[in-house]
Design an enzyme around this catalytic site. Sequence first.
Site, mmCIF file in Angstrom:
data_model
loop_
_atom_site.group_PDB
_atom_site.id
_atom_site.type_symbol
_atom_site.label_atom_id
_atom_site.label_comp_id
_atom_site.label_asym_id
_atom_site.label_seq_id
_atom_site.Cartn_x
_atom_site.Cartn_y
_atom_site.Cartn_z
ATOM 1 N N HIS A 153 0.923 -1.249 0.191
ATOM 2 C CA HIS A 153 -0.066 -0.156 0.010
ATOM 3 C C HIS A 153 0.673 1.203 0.114
ATOM 4 O O HIS A 153 0.301 2.411 0.551
ATOM 5 C CB HIS A 153 -0.968 0.100 1.065
ATOM 6 C CG HIS A 153 -2.178 -0.945 1.110
ATOM 7 N ND1 HIS A 153 -2.526 -1.675 2.352
ATOM 8 C CD2 HIS A 153 -2.540 -1.746 0.073
ATOM 9 C CE1 HIS A 153 -3.570 -2.471 1.922
ATOM 10 N NE2 HIS A 153 -3.235 -2.677 0.629
ATOM 11 N N SER A 193 -6.673 -7.300 10.617
ATOM 12 C CA SER A 193 -7.906 -7.441 10.637
ATOM 13 C C SER A 193 -8.568 -8.484 9.451
ATOM 14 O O SER A 193 -9.562 -8.937 9.447
ATOM 15 C CB SER A 193 -8.927 -6.479 10.912
ATOM 16 O OG SER A 193 -8.789 -5.560 9.996
HETATM 17 C C1 BV8 Z 1 -8.319 -2.379 -5.155
HETATM 18 C C2 BV8 Z 1 -2.717 2.900 2.645
HETATM 19 C C3 BV8 Z 1 -8.971 -2.863 -7.416
HETATM 20 C C4 BV8 Z 1 -3.506 4.086 2.853
HETATM 21 C C5 BV8 Z 1 -4.790 1.506 2.679
HETATM 22 C C6 BV8 Z 1 -15.710 0.035 -3.629
HETATM 23 C C7 BV8 Z 1 -14.904 0.543 -4.370
HETATM 24 C C8 BV8 Z 1 -13.548 0.305 -4.664
HETATM 25 C C9 BV8 Z 1 -12.776 -0.781 -4.177
HETATM 26 C C10 BV8 Z 1 -13.435 -1.381 -3.262
HETATM 27 C C11 BV8 Z 1 -15.057 -1.208 -2.929
HETATM 28 N N1 BV8 Z 1 -15.605 -2.147 -1.943
HETATM 29 C C12 BV8 Z 1 -14.578 -2.911 -1.571
HETATM 30 C C13 BV8 Z 1 -13.294 -2.493 -2.247
HETATM 31 C C14 BV8 Z 1 -12.231 -2.954 -2.280
HETATM 32 C C15 BV8 Z 1 -11.075 -2.252 -1.017
HETATM 33 C C16 BV8 Z 1 -11.562 -2.927 -0.080
HETATM 34 O O1 BV8 Z 1 -11.188 -3.809 0.357
HETATM 35 N N2 BV8 Z 1 -12.071 -1.875 0.864
HETATM 36 C C17 BV8 Z 1 -12.374 -2.737 2.174
HETATM 37 C C18 BV8 Z 1 -12.732 -1.442 3.241
HETATM 38 C C19 BV8 Z 1 -13.707 -3.584 2.236
HETATM 39 N N3 BV8 Z 1 -9.975 -2.338 -1.537
HETATM 40 C C20 BV8 Z 1 -9.219 -1.361 -2.244
HETATM 41 O O2 BV8 Z 1 -10.034 -0.508 -2.941
HETATM 42 C C21 BV8 Z 1 -7.786 -1.852 -3.009
HETATM 43 N N4 BV8 Z 1 -7.679 -1.690 -4.170
HETATM 44 O O3 BV8 Z 1 -9.539 -3.165 -4.729
HETATM 45 O O4 BV8 Z 1 -8.127 -1.971 -6.521
HETATM 46 C C22 BV8 Z 1 -9.998 -1.913 -7.606
HETATM 47 C C23 BV8 Z 1 -9.548 -0.554 -8.388
HETATM 48 C C24 BV8 Z 1 -10.703 0.173 -8.786
HETATM 49 C C25 BV8 Z 1 -11.913 -0.127 -8.469
HETATM 50 C C26 BV8 Z 1 -12.281 -1.128 -7.836
HETATM 51 C C27 BV8 Z 1 -11.276 -2.208 -7.313
HETATM 52 C C28 BV8 Z 1 -6.950 -0.720 -2.375
HETATM 53 C C29 BV8 Z 1 -6.866 -0.920 -0.682
HETATM 54 C C30 BV8 Z 1 -5.618 -0.064 0.068
HETATM 55 C C31 BV8 Z 1 -6.221 0.914 0.668
HETATM 56 N N5 BV8 Z 1 -5.067 1.611 1.470
HETATM 57 N N6 BV8 Z 1 -3.663 1.866 3.233
HETATM 58 C C32 BV8 Z 1 -3.456 4.706 4.212
HETATM 59 O O5 BV8 Z 1 -2.897 3.929 5.023
HETATM 60 O O6 BV8 Z 1 -4.236 5.861 4.430
HETATM 61 S S1 BV8 Z 1 -5.809 0.528 3.551
HETATM 62 C C33 BV8 Z 1 -5.401 0.489 5.126
HETATM 63 O O7 BV8 Z 1 -6.343 -0.281 6.028
HETATM 64 C C34 BV8 Z 1 -3.878 -0.673 5.607
HETATM 65 O O8 BV8 Z 1 -3.067 -0.517 4.688
HETATM 66 C C35 BV8 Z 1 -4.756 -1.922 5.582
HETATM 67 O O9 BV8 Z 1 -4.712 -2.531 4.621
HETATM 68 C C36 BV8 Z 1 -6.095 -1.344 6.216
HETATM 69 C C37 BV8 Z 1 -6.136 -1.593 7.697
HETATM 70 O O10 BV8 Z 1 -6.038 -3.027 8.192
HETATM 71 P P1 BV8 Z 1 -5.239 -3.621 9.298
HETATM 72 O O11 BV8 Z 1 -3.789 -3.108 8.678
HETATM 73 O O12 BV8 Z 1 -5.742 -4.833 9.164
HETATM 74 O O13 BV8 Z 1 -5.622 -2.639 10.222
HETATM 75 P P2 BV8 Z 1 -7.007 -2.502 11.392
HETATM 76 O O14 BV8 Z 1 -6.730 -1.677 12.155
HETATM 77 O O15 BV8 Z 1 -8.072 -3.095 10.455
HETATM 78 O O16 BV8 Z 1 -6.585 -4.146 12.197
HETATM 79 C C38 BV8 Z 1 -5.530 -4.139 13.434
HETATM 80 C C39 BV8 Z 1 -5.340 -5.663 13.474
HETATM 81 O O17 BV8 Z 1 -4.379 -5.839 14.517
HETATM 82 C C40 BV8 Z 1 -6.469 -6.111 14.279
HETATM 83 O O18 BV8 Z 1 -6.639 -7.581 13.969
HETATM 84 C C41 BV8 Z 1 -6.178 -5.873 15.714
HETATM 85 O O19 BV8 Z 1 -6.397 -7.000 16.697
HETATM 86 C C42 BV8 Z 1 -4.453 -6.372 15.517
HETATM 87 N N7 BV8 Z 1 -3.531 -5.828 16.576
HETATM 88 C C43 BV8 Z 1 -3.719 -4.682 17.219
HETATM 89 N N8 BV8 Z 1 -2.891 -4.635 18.258
HETATM 90 C C44 BV8 Z 1 -2.002 -5.927 17.881
HETATM 91 C C45 BV8 Z 1 -2.633 -6.503 16.911
HETATM 92 N N9 BV8 Z 1 -2.067 -7.739 16.467
HETATM 93 C C46 BV8 Z 1 -0.949 -8.049 17.017
HETATM 94 N N10 BV8 Z 1 -0.227 -7.268 17.892
HETATM 95 C C47 BV8 Z 1 -0.740 -6.261 18.684
HETATM 96 N N11 BV8 Z 1 -0.169 -5.426 19.545
#
Ligand code: BV8
Length: 245
Positions: free
Chosen positions: A123, A192
């Site tokens: 990303h 997550s």
């Molecule tokens: C794509 C960079 C093809 C920016 C990020 C509608 C329209 C368009 C697309 C979509 C749509 N619906 C769905 C999609 C696909 C979309 C998507 O997946 N959406 C989600 C919301 C459903 N994906 C995309 O758009 C991707 N591109 O699909 O291209 C396309 C092209 C054109 C048109 C259509 C499709 C691009 C996705 C990339 C987005 N950019 N980051 C920025 O950071 O500002 S995403 C960002 O959020 C992160 O990079 C990461 O991926 C995500 C967060 O997730 P996590 O890292 O898991 O963090 P989270 O807080 O969720 O969880 C933390 C975890 O850690 C928990 O499980 C917790 O228990 C655990 N934890 C906490 N503390 C600890 C721990 N574990 C261990 N030890 C600890 N101490």
Amino acid sequence: METLEAVLQALAGRLRAARHVAVLTGAGISAESGIPTFRDAQTGLWSHFDPEALASPAGFARNPALVWRWYAERRVKARAAQPNPGHYALAELARHVPRLTLITQNIDGLHQRAGSPDVIELHGSLHRARCMADGSIHDTWDYDAELPHCPDCGALLRPDVVWFGEMLPPAALETAWSAAIECDVFMSIGTSGVVEPAASLPRVALSRNATVLILNLEQVTTARPPLFTINGKAGEVLPRLVAAV
Ligand code: BV8
């Protein structure tokens, strides 16, 4: 539910036998470095904004100064943060297995600062900017500018990160996908598993009968080989796992 020690010993045995280990990390591995994750209720970045509002081309087009301010704050936080034992354990693991592919969703650069080579940044990175006109990449820019511009052509710069709705860097995605297909052990750490296509990588590995570990704070600690799940903090669990390899 197995004891953590039993799960770690079983996993260590599979890591010792592995030819290729793939690791996918998310915001959770940087949580112990003080960087807020996306979903933590009290500190989660998403509790304060809709991801589509800021981390998207439309959000940037609507208010580039606001988006730049958000990324600038996150870059300053990331630079002030230190890698934690979880990051260092993965850098150490690479020295104990024949091949390790480290794939991260994080944009904070902490894996590189912990010494991991060849980090696959699915990303992008807070520490790079990209010219909106010619696509040139910049490792430094005018950090005080509300709207930084390309030193070469004067066009607006954007953070070099992948926004929602944007394609991932093809080479990075290809490397990550191939690693998920080829690896013997796939470890998903601190994510997550919501955002695609990264979220599909562990499923691909499992479908190829690789040993898969899911480690975050939502799991139950248990072993249902080839799937292992651990509820624990990366900074506490990974050093114990790597020490057992
Ligand atoms: C794509 C960079 C093809 C920016 C990020 C509608 C329209 C368009 C697309 C979509 C749509 N619906 C769905 C999609 C696909 C979309 C998507 O997946 N959406 C989600 C919301 C459903 N994906 C995309 O758009 C991707 N591109 O699909 O291209 C396309 C092209 C054109 C048109 C259509 C499709 C691009 C996705 C990339 C987005 N950019 N980051 C920025 O950071 O500002 S995403 C960002 O959020 C992160 O990079 C990461 O991926 C995500 C967060 O997730 P996590 O890292 O898991 O963090 P989270 O807080 O969720 O969880 C933390 C975890 O850690 C928990 O499980 C917790 O228990 C655990 N934890 C906490 N503390 C600890 C721990 N574990 C261990 N030890 C600890 N101490």
